[in-house]
Motif scaffolding. Structure first.
Motif, PDB file in Angstrom:
ATOM      1  N   VAL A  53     -24.094 -30.065 -22.485  1.00  0.00           N
ATOM      2  CA  VAL A  53     -25.022 -29.058 -23.009  1.00  0.00           C
ATOM      3  C   VAL A  53     -24.315 -28.241 -24.077  1.00  0.00           C
ATOM      4  O   VAL A  53     -23.089 -28.127 -24.096  1.00  0.00           O
ATOM      5  CB  VAL A  53     -25.550 -28.117 -21.901  1.00  0.00           C
ATOM      6  CG1 VAL A  53     -26.330 -28.890 -20.859  1.00  0.00           C
ATOM      7  CG2 VAL A  53     -24.414 -27.360 -21.250  1.00  0.00           C
ATOM      8  N   GLY A  54     -25.118 -27.674 -24.959  1.00  0.00           N
ATOM      9  CA  GLY A  54     -24.594 -26.766 -25.971  1.00  0.00           C
ATOM     10  C   GLY A  54     -25.074 -25.359 -25.686  1.00  0.00           C
ATOM     11  O   GLY A  54     -26.232 -25.025 -25.961  1.00  0.00           O
ATOM     12  N   MET A  55     -24.208 -24.518 -25.109  1.00  0.00           N
ATOM     13  CA  MET A  55     -24.589 -23.163 -24.737  1.00  0.00           C
ATOM     14  C   MET A  55     -23.851 -22.150 -25.604  1.00  0.00           C
ATOM     15  O   MET A  55     -22.713 -22.393 -26.036  1.00  0.00           O
ATOM     16  CB  MET A  55     -24.273 -22.895 -23.271  1.00  0.00           C
ATOM     17  CG  MET A  55     -25.051 -23.769 -22.307  1.00  0.00           C
ATOM     18  SD  MET A  55     -24.713 -23.363 -20.566  1.00  0.00           S
ATOM     19  CE  MET A  55     -25.419 -21.719 -20.466  1.00  0.00           C
ATOM     20  N   VAL A  56     -24.494 -21.017 -25.858  1.00  0.00           N
ATOM     21  CA  VAL A  56     -23.823 -19.920 -26.553  1.00  0.00           C
ATOM     22  C   VAL A  56     -22.684 -19.444 -25.664  1.00  0.00           C
ATOM     23  O   VAL A  56     -22.911 -19.079 -24.506  1.00  0.00           O
ATOM     24  CB  VAL A  56     -24.797 -18.764 -26.837  1.00  0.00           C
ATOM     25  CG1 VAL A  56     -24.073 -17.621 -27.541  1.00  0.00           C
ATOM     26  CG2 VAL A  56     -25.968 -19.261 -27.687  1.00  0.00           C
ATOM     27  N   PRO A  57     -21.457 -19.450 -26.153  1.00  0.00           N
ATOM     28  CA  PRO A  57     -20.317 -19.150 -25.283  1.00  0.00           C
ATOM     29  C   PRO A  57     -20.302 -17.704 -24.787  1.00  0.00           C
ATOM     30  O   PRO A  57     -20.531 -16.771 -25.562  1.00  0.00           O
ATOM     31  CB  PRO A  57     -19.103 -19.441 -26.183  1.00  0.00           C
ATOM     32  CG  PRO A  57     -19.621 -19.316 -27.581  1.00  0.00           C
ATOM     33  CD  PRO A  57     -21.037 -19.780 -27.526  1.00  0.00           C
ATOM     34  N   ASP A  58     -20.052 -17.553 -23.501  1.00  0.00           N
ATOM     35  CA  ASP A  58     -19.869 -16.237 -22.877  1.00  0.00           C
ATOM     36  C   ASP A  58     -21.025 -15.290 -23.166  1.00  0.00           C
ATOM     37  O   ASP A  58     -20.834 -14.088 -23.373  1.00  0.00           O
ATOM     38  CB  ASP A  58     -18.556 -15.600 -23.348  1.00  0.00           C
ATOM     39  CG  ASP A  58     -17.356 -16.481 -23.052  1.00  0.00           C
ATOM     40  OD1 ASP A  58     -17.311 -17.062 -21.962  1.00  0.00           O
ATOM     41  OD2 ASP A  58     -16.476 -16.595 -23.935  1.00  0.00           O
ATOM     42  N   PHE A  59     -22.244 -15.824 -23.189  1.00  0.00           N
ATOM     43  CA  PHE A  59     -23.395 -14.988 -23.516  1.00  0.00           C
ATOM     44  C   PHE A  59     -24.024 -14.432 -22.249  1.00  0.00           C
ATOM     45  O   PHE A  59     -24.611 -15.164 -21.453  1.00  0.00           O
ATOM     46  CB  PHE A  59     -24.440 -15.777 -24.298  1.00  0.00           C
ATOM     47  CG  PHE A  59     -25.599 -14.937 -24.767  1.00  0.00           C
ATOM     48  CD1 PHE A  59     -25.502 -14.195 -25.932  1.00  0.00           C
ATOM     49  CD2 PHE A  59     -26.776 -14.868 -24.026  1.00  0.00           C
ATOM     50  CE1 PHE A  59     -26.565 -13.405 -26.364  1.00  0.00           C
ATOM     51  CE2 PHE A  59     -27.836 -14.077 -24.451  1.00  0.00           C
ATOM     52  CZ  PHE A  59     -27.724 -13.348 -25.620  1.00  0.00           C
ATOM     53  N   VAL A  60     -23.867 -13.127 -22.061  1.00  0.00           N
ATOM     54  CA  VAL A  60     -24.526 -12.392 -20.985  1.00  0.00           C
ATOM     55  C   VAL A  60     -25.233 -11.212 -21.643  1.00  0.00           C
ATOM     56  O   VAL A  60     -24.606 -10.412 -22.349  1.00  0.00           O
ATOM     57  CB  VAL A  60     -23.523 -11.895 -19.936  1.00  0.00           C
ATOM     58  CG1 VAL A  60     -24.236 -11.094 -18.853  1.00  0.00           C
ATOM     59  CG2 VAL A  60     -22.765 -13.073 -19.327  1.00  0.00           C
ATOM     60  N   GLN A  61     -26.530 -11.103 -21.439  1.00  0.00           N
ATOM     61  CA  GLN A  61     -27.328 -10.115 -22.157  1.00  0.00           C
ATOM     62  C   GLN A  61     -26.747  -8.712 -22.064  1.00  0.00           C
ATOM     63  O   GLN A  61     -26.628  -7.999 -23.071  1.00  0.00           O
ATOM     64  CB  GLN A  61     -28.771 -10.120 -21.633  1.00  0.00           C
ATOM     65  CG  GLN A  61     -29.523 -11.413 -21.856  1.00  0.00           C
ATOM     66  CD  GLN A  61     -29.344 -12.394 -20.723  1.00  0.00           C
ATOM     67  OE1 GLN A  61     -28.266 -12.920 -20.522  1.00  0.00           O
ATOM     68  NE2 GLN A  61     -30.418 -12.642 -19.966  1.00  0.00           N
ATOM     69  N   ARG A  62     -26.390  -8.294 -20.862  1.00  0.00           N
ATOM     70  CA  ARG A  62     -25.901  -6.929 -20.670  1.00  0.00           C
ATOM     71  C   ARG A  62     -24.570  -6.713 -21.381  1.00  0.00           C
ATOM     72  O   ARG A  62     -24.308  -5.644 -21.940  1.00  0.00           O
ATOM     73  CB  ARG A  62     -25.769  -6.623 -19.186  1.00  0.00           C
ATOM     74  CG  ARG A  62     -25.269  -5.232 -18.886  1.00  0.00           C
ATOM     75  CD  ARG A  62     -25.383  -4.882 -17.424  1.00  0.00           C
ATOM     76  NE  ARG A  62     -26.780  -4.808 -17.002  1.00  0.00           N
ATOM     77  CZ  ARG A  62     -27.172  -4.371 -15.804  1.00  0.00           C
ATOM     78  NH1 ARG A  62     -26.276  -3.988 -14.919  1.00  0.00           N
ATOM     79  NH2 ARG A  62     -28.448  -4.324 -15.495  1.00  0.00           N
ATOM     80  N   ASP A  63     -23.715  -7.725 -21.401  1.00  0.00           N
ATOM     81  CA  ASP A  63     -22.422  -7.581 -22.061  1.00  0.00           C
ATOM     82  C   ASP A  63     -22.573  -7.477 -23.575  1.00  0.00           C
ATOM     83  O   ASP A  63     -21.826  -6.755 -24.240  1.00  0.00           O
ATOM     84  CB  ASP A  63     -21.518  -8.783 -21.728  1.00  0.00           C
ATOM     85  CG  ASP A  63     -21.118  -8.820 -20.265  1.00  0.00           C
ATOM     86  OD1 ASP A  63     -21.292  -7.787 -19.581  1.00  0.00           O
ATOM     87  OD2 ASP A  63     -20.659  -9.881 -19.801  1.00  0.00           O
ATOM     88  N   VAL A  64     -23.537  -8.188 -24.126  1.00  0.00           N
ATOM     89  CA  VAL A  64     -23.708  -8.215 -25.584  1.00  0.00           C
ATOM     90  C   VAL A  64     -24.532  -7.039 -26.077  1.00  0.00           C
ATOM     91  O   VAL A  64     -24.229  -6.430 -27.106  1.00  0.00           O
ATOM     92  CB  VAL A  64     -24.370  -9.542 -26.020  1.00  0.00           C
ATOM     93  CG1 VAL A  64     -24.601  -9.561 -27.532  1.00  0.00           C
ATOM     94  CG2 VAL A  64     -23.510 -10.731 -25.602  1.00  0.00           C
ATOM     95  N   LEU A  65     -25.579  -6.682 -25.326  1.00  0.00           N
ATOM     96  CA  LEU A  65     -26.527  -5.663 -25.780  1.00  0.00           C
ATOM     97  C   LEU A  65     -26.343  -4.309 -25.108  1.00  0.00           C
ATOM     98  O   LEU A  65     -26.945  -3.325 -25.538  1.00  0.00           O
ATOM     99  CB  LEU A  65     -27.963  -6.148 -25.529  1.00  0.00           C
ATOM    100  CG  LEU A  65     -28.423  -7.353 -26.358  1.00  0.00           C
ATOM    101  CD1 LEU A  65     -29.718  -7.918 -25.808  1.00  0.00           C
ATOM    102  CD2 LEU A  65     -28.601  -6.953 -27.827  1.00  0.00           C
ATOM    103  N   GLY A  66     -25.547  -4.244 -24.070  1.00  0.00           N
ATOM    104  CA  GLY A  66     -25.403  -3.007 -23.327  1.00  0.00           C
ATOM    105  C   GLY A  66     -26.382  -2.938 -22.176  1.00  0.00           C
ATOM    106  O   GLY A  66     -27.243  -3.803 -21.992  1.00  0.00           O
ATOM    107  N   ARG A  67     -26.299  -1.902 -21.391  1.00  0.00           N
ATOM    108  CA  ARG A  67     -27.108  -1.779 -20.179  1.00  0.00           C
ATOM    109  C   ARG A  67     -28.554  -1.387 -20.468  1.00  0.00           C
ATOM    110  O   ARG A  67     -29.461  -1.770 -19.731  1.00  0.00           O
ATOM    111  CB  ARG A  67     -26.482  -0.746 -19.241  1.00  0.00           C
ATOM    112  CG  ARG A  67     -25.076  -1.131 -18.761  1.00  0.00           C
ATOM    113  CD  ARG A  67     -24.473  -0.027 -17.887  1.00  0.00           C
ATOM    114  NE  ARG A  67     -25.265   0.190 -16.690  1.00  0.00           N
ATOM    115  CZ  ARG A  67     -25.100  -0.476 -15.551  1.00  0.00           C
ATOM    116  NH1 ARG A  67     -24.174  -1.416 -15.481  1.00  0.00           N
ATOM    117  NH2 ARG A  67     -25.843  -0.208 -14.499  1.00  0.00           N
ATOM    118  N   ARG A  68     -28.762  -0.633 -21.537  1.00  0.00           N
ATOM    119  CA  ARG A  68     -30.115  -0.118 -21.802  1.00  0.00           C
ATOM    120  C   ARG A  68     -31.091  -1.245 -22.110  1.00  0.00           C
ATOM    121  O   ARG A  68     -30.906  -2.022 -23.037  1.00  0.00           O
ATOM    122  CB  ARG A  68     -30.092   0.868 -22.975  1.00  0.00           C
ATOM    123  CG  ARG A  68     -31.457   1.511 -23.269  1.00  0.00           C
ATOM    124  CD  ARG A  68     -31.354   2.471 -24.441  1.00  0.00           C
ATOM    125  NE  ARG A  68     -31.069   1.788 -25.678  1.00  0.00           N
ATOM    126  CZ  ARG A  68     -32.008   1.246 -26.463  1.00  0.00           C
ATOM    127  NH1 ARG A  68     -33.283   1.293 -26.097  1.00  0.00           N
ATOM    128  NH2 ARG A  68     -31.669   0.672 -27.601  1.00  0.00           N
TER     129      ARG A  68
END
Length: 372
Positions: A53-68
């Protein structure tokens, strides 16, 4: 019906969230390096056996965009919101009510729909589900979240057209600009990788016979009302709009339908119409890109393009072999690859690129852009 000539929309910026990483820089660097980004079979949980599979590496919404605002955000929405943020963060946007969002998709988040359906069956009562996840199961949730997070109050649309979604979004955006419903449109498509998507494709037989691995990501383009070149329909753009750098002009978008027995004819019809609408010949085309990889197994689009441009030998752009099958975003990634490669290739200013897309459900499309 009479045709009104209006300036061709300008692609003035673009953003990519891809298996190469987050941002235009990562995408362009990965594309140029040719480095593989597909995971080895067995490295990702919850996928059919033997599948890369081709996944965006280390992509977690909260980590990238913050908690809000990310507590209930699904992966598809996160990919789109991050891409939109890169365009909004570049500044120079008109007032929010003059900025539209048009996002292409296949079905929205398959994982969110699957999870909610499962929860209604396994819990004590069918309404014992996580309410924050309900909006994610609605197909237009991602486009709405992009608009709400960044205060974009113009028209907001979701286009579900399978593999032709990016081109359909471009057509929709062009019409919004031509009708003066918006001054700027953020348009493109997104596709997430998920266990639900992988198994649905597997059960449908789409991952057999040498099919490319599934990928994910989002490509968004900033389209502004242009001041030169002609497209059909509508009225002129806002003359008070600020002058921006021009990467390319969207000079034609055409579509056709097929019944499953004549996809090649539909693709050829789209390309011929688009070239005629753009007023160009084969020798004016610098690059061609199809919505599928040159490595197959379905090479219908490439066969048609090779036939139509035989003797001209345009440059063949193919990033999908590296990032995987990104579904609704396939044509978007190919267009992004064209724009990226044009930045390090000399002598392409004023020349054209042809991007096609073909969906097995009966649609075919073609876009022609002129590089600036």
């Amino acid at each position: 019906m009479s045709r009104v000539s209006v300036p061709a929309p300008v692609i003035s910026a673009w953003a990519a969230v891809s298996p190469f990483g987050i941002g235009v820089g990562d995408f362009a660097a990965g594309l140029r390096s040719g480095r593989p980004v597909l995971s080895a079979p067995g490295d990702v949980d919850g996928v059919p056996p033997g599948q890369s599979v081709g996944m965006v590496p280390d992509f977690v919404q909260r980590d990238v965009l913050g908690r809000r605002g990310t507590r209930g955000m699904d992966r598809l929405t996160g990919l789109a919101v991050v891409a939109a943020g890169h365009l909004v963060g570049a500044g120079d946007l008109p007032p929010g009510e003059r900025v539209a969002v048009v996002l292409g998709t296949t079905t929205g988040s398959q994982q969110s729909m699957s999870d909610i359906t499962r929860d209604t069956l396994i819990h004590e009562k069918p309404f014992y589900i996580e309410t924050a996840h309900i909006p994610n199961a609605i197909m237009n949730s991602s486009a709405g979240q992009c608009a709400m997070r960044y205060g974009l109050r113009g028209p907001n649309a979701t286009v579900a057209a399978g593999r032709t979604s990016t081109l359909s979004a471009l057509m929709y955006a062009r019409r919004l600009l031509a009708a003066d419903r918006a001054r700027t449109v953020l348009c493109g498509a997104a596709e997430e990788f998920s266990s639900a998507r992988a198994w649905w494709e597997w059960r449908a037989g789409s991952l057999t016979n040498g099919a490319p691995p599934l990928g994910e990501g989002c490509v968004l383009l900033r389209l502004d009302a242009g001041s030169g070149g002609a497209v059909a329909d509508g009225a002129s753009g806002d003359p008070a709009a600020p002058v921006r750098a021009e990467l390319a002009r969207l000079v034609a978008v055409e579509f056709a339908t097929h019944d499953g027995r004549s996809p090649a004819q539909a693709v050829e019809l789209c390309v011929r119409r688009a070239l005629d609408r753009a007023g160009i010949l084969g020798e004016d085309v610098w690059a061609i890109a199809a919505g599928t990889s040159t490595q197959g197994p379905d090479t219908t689009e490439w066969e048609v393009l090779d036939k139509l441009f035989a003797g001209h030998q345009p440059y063949r752009v193919d990033c999908l072999a590296a990032v995987g099958d990104t579904g609704a975003a396939c044509a978007g990634f190919q267009l992004a690859a064209v724009l990226a490669e044009a930045t390090w290739t000399s002598g392409v200013q004023g020349r054209h690129a042809v991007i096609t897309a073909l969906d097995s459900d009966g649609s075919a499309g073609c876009a022609v852009v002129q590089l600036c």
